[in-house]
Scaffold this active site. Structure first.
Site, PDB file in Angstrom:
ATOM      1  N   GLY A 179       0.892  -1.480  -0.335  1.00  0.00           N
ATOM      2  CA  GLY A 179      -0.106  -0.236  -0.007  1.00  0.00           C
ATOM      3  C   GLY A 179       0.650   1.212   0.303  1.00  0.00           C
ATOM      4  O   GLY A 179       1.991   1.463  -0.415  1.00  0.00           O
ATOM      5  N   ARG A 180       0.101   2.106   0.410  1.00  0.00           N
ATOM      6  CA  ARG A 180       1.017   3.743   0.697  1.00  0.00           C
ATOM      7  C   ARG A 180       2.203   3.844   1.056  1.00  0.00           C
ATOM      8  O   ARG A 180       3.432   4.562   0.709  1.00  0.00           O
ATOM      9  CB  ARG A 180      -0.529   4.686   0.833  1.00  0.00           C
ATOM     10  CG  ARG A 180      -1.376   4.955   0.455  1.00  0.00           C
ATOM     11  CD  ARG A 180      -1.863   5.929   0.550  1.00  0.00           C
ATOM     12  NE  ARG A 180      -2.787   4.928   1.622  1.00  0.00           N
ATOM     13  CZ  ARG A 180      -3.767   5.280   1.481  1.00  0.00           C
ATOM     14  NH1 ARG A 180      -4.580   5.586   0.814  1.00  0.00           N
ATOM     15  NH2 ARG A 180      -4.759   4.183   2.990  1.00  0.00           N
ATOM     16  N   ILE A 181       2.488   3.114   2.459  1.00  0.00           N
ATOM     17  CA  ILE A 181       3.046   3.483   3.322  1.00  0.00           C
ATOM     18  C   ILE A 181       4.873   2.355   3.177  1.00  0.00           C
ATOM     19  O   ILE A 181       5.523   2.921   2.625  1.00  0.00           O
ATOM     20  CB  ILE A 181       2.646   2.982   4.885  1.00  0.00           C
ATOM     21  CG1 ILE A 181       2.131   4.393   5.154  1.00  0.00           C
ATOM     22  CG2 ILE A 181       4.590   3.341   5.127  1.00  0.00           C
ATOM     23  CD1 ILE A 181       1.422   3.776   7.139  1.00  0.00           C
ATOM     24  N   ALA A 227       3.569  -1.081  11.892  1.00  0.00           N
ATOM     25  CA  ALA A 227       2.101  -1.677  11.139  1.00  0.00           C
ATOM     26  C   ALA A 227       1.180  -1.837  11.537  1.00  0.00           C
ATOM     27  O   ALA A 227       0.869  -1.357  12.801  1.00  0.00           O
ATOM     28  CB  ALA A 227       1.928  -3.342   9.962  1.00  0.00           C
ATOM     29  N   ARG A 228       1.194  -2.961  12.627  1.00  0.00           N
ATOM     30  CA  ARG A 228       0.669  -3.523  14.016  1.00  0.00           C
ATOM     31  C   ARG A 228       1.552  -4.761  14.647  1.00  0.00           C
ATOM     32  O   ARG A 228       1.639  -5.404  13.966  1.00  0.00           O
ATOM     33  CB  ARG A 228      -0.720  -3.853  13.589  1.00  0.00           C
ATOM     34  CG  ARG A 228      -1.919  -2.342  13.408  1.00  0.00           C
ATOM     35  CD  ARG A 228      -1.828  -1.830  14.549  1.00  0.00           C
ATOM     36  NE  ARG A 228      -3.337  -0.410  14.070  1.00  0.00           N
ATOM     37  CZ  ARG A 228      -2.454   0.802  13.984  1.00  0.00           C
ATOM     38  NH1 ARG A 228      -1.489   0.450  13.720  1.00  0.00           N
ATOM     39  NH2 ARG A 228      -3.322   2.185  13.391  1.00  0.00           N
ATOM     40  N   GLU A 230       0.304  -3.132  22.991  1.00  0.00           N
ATOM     41  CA  GLU A 230       1.039  -1.650  23.432  1.00  0.00           C
ATOM     42  C   GLU A 230       0.390  -1.156  24.083  1.00  0.00           C
ATOM     43  O   GLU A 230      -1.467  -1.593  24.611  1.00  0.00           O
ATOM     44  CB  GLU A 230       1.218  -1.465  21.906  1.00  0.00           C
ATOM     45  CG  GLU A 230       0.261  -0.420  21.134  1.00  0.00           C
ATOM     46  CD  GLU A 230       0.917   0.144  19.939  1.00  0.00           C
ATOM     47  OE1 GLU A 230       1.652  -0.629  19.556  1.00  0.00           O
ATOM     48  OE2 GLU A 230       0.876   1.343  19.768  1.00  0.00           O
ATOM     49  N   HIS A 286       5.755   3.683  18.848  1.00  0.00           N
ATOM     50  CA  HIS A 286       4.968   3.767  17.790  1.00  0.00           C
ATOM     51  C   HIS A 286       4.543   5.271  17.470  1.00  0.00           C
ATOM     52  O   HIS A 286       3.416   5.845  17.104  1.00  0.00           O
ATOM     53  CB  HIS A 286       3.336   3.532  18.632  1.00  0.00           C
ATOM     54  CG  HIS A 286       2.375   3.082  17.379  1.00  0.00           C
ATOM     55  ND1 HIS A 286       1.450   2.735  17.638  1.00  0.00           N
ATOM     56  CD2 HIS A 286       1.936   3.715  16.234  1.00  0.00           C
ATOM     57  CE1 HIS A 286       0.349   2.486  16.716  1.00  0.00           C
ATOM     58  NE2 HIS A 286       1.195   3.028  15.930  1.00  0.00           N
ATOM     59  N   GLY A 324       5.278   6.395  14.335  1.00  0.00           N
ATOM     60  CA  GLY A 324       5.100   6.466  12.952  1.00  0.00           C
ATOM     61  C   GLY A 324       4.780   7.492  12.250  1.00  0.00           C
ATOM     62  O   GLY A 324       5.496   8.137  11.407  1.00  0.00           O
TER      63      GLY A 324
HETATM   64  C1  DGY Z   1      -2.183   5.267  12.308  1.00  0.00           C
HETATM   65  O1  DGY Z   1      -2.985   6.243  12.048  1.00  0.00           O
HETATM   66  O2  DGY Z   1      -2.648   3.591  12.161  1.00  0.00           O
HETATM   67  C2  DGY Z   1      -0.910   5.190  12.886  1.00  0.00           C
HETATM   68  O3  DGY Z   1      -0.568   3.771  13.711  1.00  0.00           O
HETATM   69  C3  DGY Z   1      -0.964   5.776  14.656  1.00  0.00           C
HETATM   70  O4  DGY Z   1       0.702   5.882  13.746  1.00  0.00           O
END
Ligand code: DGY
Length: 323
Positions: free
Chosen positions: A157-159, A241-242, A271, A289, A291
């Site tokens: 995907g985008r990321i 991601a998760r 978490e 976390h 990101g």
């Molecule tokens: C999200 O937006 O889902 C991210 O995990 C937050 O950084």
């Protein structure tokens, strides 16, 4: 006309909170304490919109609050696995998220984790700060070269694409990926990326594996003991991601038995708790976390959540509607 009541569950950057206050009868969480289940239920009963974020558990029980007033959940964040989407559908609640605006920052964090774990940057920093460093020598703290290696992306995907761009064009990395919904051919061409038919193939071939799939039931423990066993010896895993996409116990075992050389983690199962064994490992880089955590991005996320809620109340289709 009276302004709709909008409850924002955590602090947002000032500029976003100011805009929310301007547009809505906004209730802010001044003390920034996580809201309890009961408080979230009360929010569902008293506000037309609730803006939760990725650390709120918007369960079927929360969404089951009666009498329900909430019409829209304007989530602050791109991931929405913390919201029971089936329950939201059942209750006819619109759900929106904040894609695009956090793509680059999250990809930057995945790159940071990859570079740090490969080059032992966290360990090196701890070494200097604890005054153990005795000086340069040819064999001191040798890491692994990143440039020119193979980066395997699970999800494209985008990321993942933003990471692939940085890794390929900045670090000459070869990109392989697996995604049931691959990007258009011109994007794949620009990244010189090679699709693989299965996750297994990516794991067998990559020097660095980076996870970019959504969280939720379908990807729970996607990377488990059997899949760690397929990874190259000396390979690294990166997760922005998760947390529950990786089986933590299997990760710890793979790190301990040397199946993989290291891990860079921004997210964790359960978490903010982090497994004690991970905390003690030098070859694991641990972020809280981070990101999307740049000021620019967090403002943009707030604005995007507001845009969605505003559009809904103006009778328009919110741009980032997921349900
Ligand atoms: C999200 O937006 O889902 C991210 O995990 C937050 O950084």
């Amino acid at each position: 006309m009276s302004k709709p009541k909008v409850i924002i569950t955590r602090r947002w950057p000032e500029a976003a909170e100011a805009r929310a206050k301007d547009l809505f009868d906004a209730v802010l969480n001044e003390h920034d304490q996580p809201m309890t289940k009961e408080e979230l239920q009360e929010a569902m009963r008293t506000a037309e919109a609730v803006c939760p974020t990725v650390s709120d558990n918007i369960s079927a029980e929360v969404l089951g609050a009666e009498p329900l007033k909430c019409r829209i959940l304007g989530n602050f964040g791109v991931g929405f696995n913390h919201i029971d989407i089936d329950a939201a559908k059942d209750r006819d609640i619109v759900v929106t998220n904040t894609p695009d605006v956090l793509t680059d920052c999250t990809a930057d964090i995945a790159m940071t984790l990859m570079l740090m774990v490969a080059r032992r940057a966290g360990e090196g920093e701890r070494h200097v700060r604890s005054r153990q460093w005795t000086g340069w020598r040819p064999t001191h703290m040798m890491g692994t070269k990143v440039t020119g290696k193979t980066l395997g992306l699970i999800g494209m995907g985008r990321i993942a694409r933003a990471m692939a761009h940085k890794a390929h064009h900045g670090f000459g990395m070869k990109i392989i990926f697996c995604d049931p919904y691959p990007p258009p051919p011109e994007i794949i061409r620009n990244l010189d990326a090679r699709p693989r038919d299965s996750i297994e193939e990516v794991l067998q071939e990559a020097d660095f594996v980076s996870l970019h799939c959504p969280g939720g039931k379908e990807t729970y423990h996607l990377i488990n003991e059997d899949r760690f066993a397929l990874m190259k010896r000396g390979a690294f895993i990166i997760n922005s991601a998760r947390g529950d996409v990786i089986d933590t116990k299997a990760l710890i075992a793979a790190l301990k038995n040397g199946r993989i050389a290291g891990a860079g983690l921004d997210v964790y199962e359960g978490e903010p708790k982090v497994h004690e064994e991970l905390l003690a490992m030098e070859n694991v880089v641990l972020f809280p976390h981070l990101g999307s955590a740049s000021l620019e991005t967090r403002i943009a996320m707030g604005m995007r959540a507001i845009d969605n809620v505003q559009a809904y109340f103006e009778g328009k289709e919110p741009r980032d509607r997921v349900v």
